[in-house]
Design an enzyme around this catalytic site. Structure first.
Site, PDB file in Angstrom:
ATOM      1  N   HIS A 220       0.813  -1.214   0.000  1.00 22.32           N
ATOM      2  CA  HIS A 220       0.000   0.000   0.000  1.00 22.32           C
ATOM      3  C   HIS A 220       0.853   1.274   0.000  1.00 22.32           C
ATOM      4  CE1 HIS A 220       0.534  -0.491   4.470  1.00 22.32           C
ATOM      5  NE2 HIS A 220       0.624   0.826   4.401  1.00 22.32           N
ATOM      6  N   ASP A 246      -0.338  -7.470   0.692  1.00 14.51           N
ATOM      7  CA  ASP A 246       0.233  -6.168   1.037  1.00 14.51           C
ATOM      8  C   ASP A 246       1.751  -6.257   1.013  1.00 14.51           C
ATOM      9  OD1 ASP A 246       0.469  -3.541   1.663  1.00 14.51           O
ATOM     10  OD2 ASP A 246      -0.301  -3.693   3.706  1.00 14.51           O
ATOM     11  N   GLY A 321       3.682   5.608   9.304  1.00  9.38           N
ATOM     12  CA  GLY A 321       5.057   5.783   8.842  1.00  9.38           C
ATOM     13  C   GLY A 321       5.885   4.527   9.008  1.00  9.38           C
ATOM     14  N   SER A 323       4.803   1.599   8.185  1.00 12.36           N
ATOM     15  CA  SER A 323       4.389   0.632   7.170  1.00 12.36           C
ATOM     16  C   SER A 323       5.564   0.161   6.323  1.00 12.36           C
ATOM     17  CB  SER A 323       3.343   1.245   6.252  1.00 12.36           C
ATOM     18  OG  SER A 323       2.058   1.011   6.734  1.00 12.36           O
ATOM     19  N   SER A 338       2.068  -4.051   7.957  1.00 10.12           N
ATOM     20  CA  SER A 338       0.960  -3.628   7.112  1.00 10.12           C
ATOM     21  C   SER A 338       0.130  -2.541   7.780  1.00 10.12           C
ATOM     22  CB  SER A 338       0.072  -4.831   6.767  1.00 10.12           C
ATOM     23  OG  SER A 338      -1.078  -4.430   6.057  1.00 10.12           O
TER      24      SER A 338
END
Length: 364
Positions: A220, A246, A321, A323, A338
């Site tokens: 993402h 993801d 942040g 991720s 994720s």
């Protein structure tokens, strides 16, 4: 998606479930080397046996000590020194022929040269002082003790720009050797798990794991062009899968070198899957290094942006942040962060991401 923008909204851990973007070795024994990996590296890169590598280390260490001694004794007539790998001896240049015997008596190979080390260093100082006047085709300069000259590097076919620069600096042109280099030098940076990167100069995410040619992160976070935490161009997304999955892969340019480490120094040595209940830690660019335990696996998570399948739950703390950041158990890569909420953080497992992107982990 909850994405940390450059000027954007600070996220909190209490958000509803959402994607979180945002020494010198001196002995001839491998047992006494400060860096135990040095001998195999010398064998590989210099084509030596283990015995030859150890002997060379010992010889070079002695040569370094001898250089310091002779440089002091020869004073102004010292013309620099270099290690002669063919003979295993130190080669020392002198500007005074009467000192050649002194060098030989000290155990080094003596050579009569034109310029003293002080003269060559002075030439470099003058070039440095006029550096702003140097044409962009001139990529650098420095002392080469093997040739007893200051080597000035210039891009192919651009040697014509050198004379005017040398005249501006007032150096002795005979002390300078012009060498055409293949390309301009560039800075090199490491790709490490947990470090920040930016997408299209707007959103921030975290590196998961270094892989062949780049790194894995959260799907993402993409697509787009990528710059590093230092805002230097890094590369671009080559594969993005979100939702359903993801994960994403980023291919980096030649300025960046993928390393098999997390940014706190933890080595990555494989991807064995940790059991539910095992301890696991995460590195992300917002909350840094946080730890907890592995929870339920094969989790389906329904984000507002789309549903992701096959994830693993943890109680590790995270924020926007983080991720894409690294989840690791011991030295075993587990997955890329994720999303989550105030009580749970999910990661997408690294193994299916590696398989889908056709990449392999860079091991530390």
């Amino acid at each position: 998606m909850k994405i940390t923008k450059l000027l954007g909204v600070a996220a909190t851990a209490a958000l509803a479930t959402g994607a979180l973007v945002t020494g010198t070795p001196a002995a001839a024994s491998s047992d006494t080397l400060l860096n135990t990996e040095m001998v195999p590296a010398l064998q590989r890169d210099l084509g030596l046996t283990a015995g030859q590598a150890l002997a060379r280390i010992q010889s070079e260490t002695a040569a370094g000590a001898l250089e310091q001694s002779l440089a002091s004794a020869l004073a102004g007539s010292f013309g620099g020194a270099s290690y002669n790998e063919a003979t295993g001896k130190l080669r020392v240049g002198v500007t005074d022929a009467a000192k050649l015997g002194q060098v030989a008596a000290g155990g080094a190979e003596a050579e009569l040269v034109r310029f003293s080390a002080a003269q060559l260093d002075s030439t470099v100082d003058k070039l440095n002082a006029g550096e702003r006047a140097a044409d962009g085709a001139i990529t650098g300069w420095g002392v080469d003790t093997k040739t007893n000259r200051v080597t000035l590097n210039v891009l192919p076919g651009k040697s014509g720009v050198v004379d005017s620069y040398l005249e501006k600096t007032g150096v002795d042109k005979t002390a300078v050797a012009v060498v055409e280099t293949t390309s301009a030098p560039t800075l090199k940076y490491d790709v490490r798990g947990g470090d920040a990167y930016y997408i299209n100069n707007s959103s921030r995410c975290s590196i998961g794991f270094s892989v062949s040619g780049g790194f894995l992160t959260a799907g993402h976070c993409g697509p787009g062009t990528v710059t590093g935490s230092n805002r230097v161009a890094m590369g671009s997304f080559s594969r993005v899968s979100f939702p359903s999955n993801d994960y994403a892969s980023v291919r980096v340019n030649s300025n960046w070198t993928p390393r098999g480490v997390i940014n706190n120094g933890t080595r990555v040595s494989g991807s064995n899957v940790a059991a539910t209940g095992a301890s696991v830690c995460k590195s992300g660019s917002t909350t840094g290094w946080t730890c907890g335990t592995v929870g339920a696996k094969n989790q389906t998570v329904r984000y507002a942006e789309g549903t992701v399948y096959g994830m693993t739950a943890t109680n590790v703390r995270s924020q926007a942040g983080d991720s894409g950041g690294s989840f690791i158990a011991g030295n075993q890569a587990q997955g890329m962060l994720s999303g989550g909420n105030s009580s749970v953080t999910y990661f997408f497992p690294v193994r299916p991401a590696l398989s889908a992107t056709g990449t392999s982990l860079v091991l530390g």
